[in-house]
Design a protein around this motif. Sequence first.
Motif, PDB file in Angstrom:
ATOM      1  N   ARG B  76       0.840  -1.217   0.000  1.00 16.23           N
ATOM      2  CA  ARG B  76       0.000   0.000   0.000  1.00 16.23           C
ATOM      3  C   ARG B  76       0.867   1.256   0.000  1.00 16.23           C
ATOM      4  NH1 ARG B  76      -5.230  -0.624   1.141  1.00 16.23           N
ATOM      5  NH2 ARG B  76      -5.379   1.466   1.994  1.00 16.23           N
ATOM      6  N   SER B  79       2.402   1.654  -3.530  1.00 16.43           N
ATOM      7  CA  SER B  79       1.430   2.027  -4.558  1.00 16.43           C
ATOM      8  C   SER B  79       0.916   3.450  -4.372  1.00 16.43           C
ATOM      9  CB  SER B  79       0.243   1.066  -4.517  1.00 16.43           C
ATOM     10  OG  SER B  79      -0.465   1.274  -3.318  1.00 16.43           O
ATOM     11  N   GLY B  80       1.194   4.037  -3.226  1.00 15.64           N
ATOM     12  CA  GLY B  80       0.729   5.396  -3.000  1.00 15.64           C
ATOM     13  C   GLY B  80      -0.666   5.474  -2.416  1.00 15.64           C
ATOM     14  N   LEU B  81      -1.257   4.322  -2.073  1.00 16.10           N
ATOM     15  CA  LEU B  81      -2.604   4.340  -1.504  1.00 16.10           C
ATOM     16  C   LEU B  81      -2.607   4.901  -0.091  1.00 16.10           C
ATOM     17  CD1 LEU B  81      -4.137   0.917  -2.597  1.00 16.10           C
ATOM     18  CD2 LEU B  81      -4.879   3.196  -3.279  1.00 16.10           C
ATOM     19  N   PHE B 100      -1.005  -3.192  -9.603  1.00 15.60           N
ATOM     20  CA  PHE B 100      -1.229  -3.673  -8.244  1.00 15.60           C
ATOM     21  C   PHE B 100      -2.315  -4.738  -8.269  1.00 15.60           C
ATOM     22  CE2 PHE B 100      -1.542  -1.951  -3.596  1.00 15.60           C
ATOM     23  CZ  PHE B 100      -1.588  -3.250  -3.118  1.00 15.60           C
TER      24      PHE B 100
END
Lengths: 252, 281
Positions: B76, B79-81, B100
């Motif tokens: 996470r 991925s930049g979430l 992803f």
Amino acid sequence: MRAFKKAWVRQSLALLLLVALWEACSRAGLIDPFYAPPPSVVAATLYELFAGGSIWEHIAATFSAALLGLVGGLLLGALLGFGAAMAPLLADVLEPVMILLNAIPRVILAPLFIIWFGIDLGSKVALSLVLVAVLVFFSVYGGIREVDVRLVERVRTLGGGRGALLREVYVPSVTAWVMGSLKVAVGFAFTGAVVGEFVASSRGLGYLLSFAQSTYNAAQTLALIFIIMGFVLVLFALAGRLERRLLRWRYA
Amino acid sequence: MEPRPRDLGTRSEILVPYEADPSGAGPGGPVVRVRDLRMRYGDADPVLDGVSLDVAEGQVVSLIGPSGSGKSTVLRAISGLHPPDGGTVDLFVEPREMGFLFQDDALLPWRTARQNVALGLRLRGSARTEAEREADRWLARLGLAGLGPRYPRQLSGGQRKRVALAQVLALRPKLLLMDEPFASLDAIVRHHVTQDLLNWVESERIAVLLVTHDLEEAQALSDVVCLLSRGPRARISNRYAVEIPRPRNLIDARGHPAFAPLLQRIWHDLSDEVDQLGGAI
Ligand SMILES: Nc1ncnc2c1ncn2[C@@H]1O[C@H](COP(=O)(O)OP(=O)(O)OP(=O)(O)O)[C@@H](O)[C@H]1O
Ligand SMILES: [Mg+2]
């Protein structure tokens, strides 16, 4: 499909049986026809209403009030629901108002709307619109807040921005919520229109109803109730079809 | 091509220059670099504290560790979430070049399998018909030919998982983040899908960070296995190089002389890690 058909047949038979029983009781003198006229008399009254032709004007009046209220309420409710879900400030203002409006029986607003908008179409549309808008507001607001975060994350990692999220996730998921309450909204729209006419008007099924009631004409009252029921059932069927079409991913 | 660092969190100061491998084999330049990553949810103790790892072009790195240690959280962050609470995540590819694959197989329920796969392509500007044709090709590749018009609820769990895989692979990512991608597949499908994916990853030289519970799978697929310690404040407690030549074949890789001893070592270390949970299983 088969089961549905069977249920449909069963339900029609039950209804027919009930009508036959009612007719028999009435003819046998078991119930007073003054209060509950037999179905044959109600049917005759219905025939007269339509044969006279003047009923159409009233049907049109009620129908336009209900439909305008329904469409306006859907739009307004959806707009405010989206707005509240997107802008917390708007939510702070709207939520208490909507909760209050939801808590009261909204038809008590009818007299006020008649003072504000007169006895013509406007007040009926307004009542019907408020009834529907509050319902839709909560569907949309709730629908957006309870949107599946996993789907939001999927679309984000696939490269979707705000527009894509709205189109791919929020709108479809809110549509599912709104469709769930569409039938209730149709019922509400008619409630608003008829109650508005009942309180003060010169046209519409609600107006005829209050007239029939003041002259103790039970047969006409029943006939009018059946007309309203018939129209609402037709709209229910249409709403059901729309739901199955828009939510075909759920029924496929 | 000069790699461009992509900053997702705090900036890092030093970037190692990219050195292309002239032979074309073996890991190439860095694709993602994580340094001293700290992640927390709300006010709780940080889940991760001090996680560092690298994945290079053409390299498969797997992340194993006890359940709840924070493996998904690492993905996470990359991925930049979820923004890091501390440390840095440097990406040397564009965010759009990252794929992803999530732990669950949630697809958009109101879109068909084909539309779901086409979605990422369309978001990258492909025309609809072209995106859907490409989607059909990927579905067929993953053994789902003809299932394009179905909605997710008309698919089995394993089929949904493969649609999700197609959705990600169709984007031809340069960095692939996968969270237990094969867990719900039956043994035979799993073998084929994994082997196909391995071939694809090797031929395209995709950088892969794979989270898995399956030690043997981790070893058979990767160049480096990272062991995440139990949380909170999990960190990478050990790294193991898997010295099996590529291209690999899943069956032969398991028969390689280096396989069994390494498996035993990692299993031993992982058991120690889980034992500290005090009989959690
Ligand atoms: N959204 C969240 N809010 C609060 N805590 C969370 C959240 N997501 C995960 N956690 C906590 O963070 C820790 C790490 O979770 P994570 O999902 O990264 O573990 P994991 O290693 O992927 O586990 P598993 O192998 O079971 O998938 C867990 O203790 C979990 O309870
Ligand atoms: Mg996980």
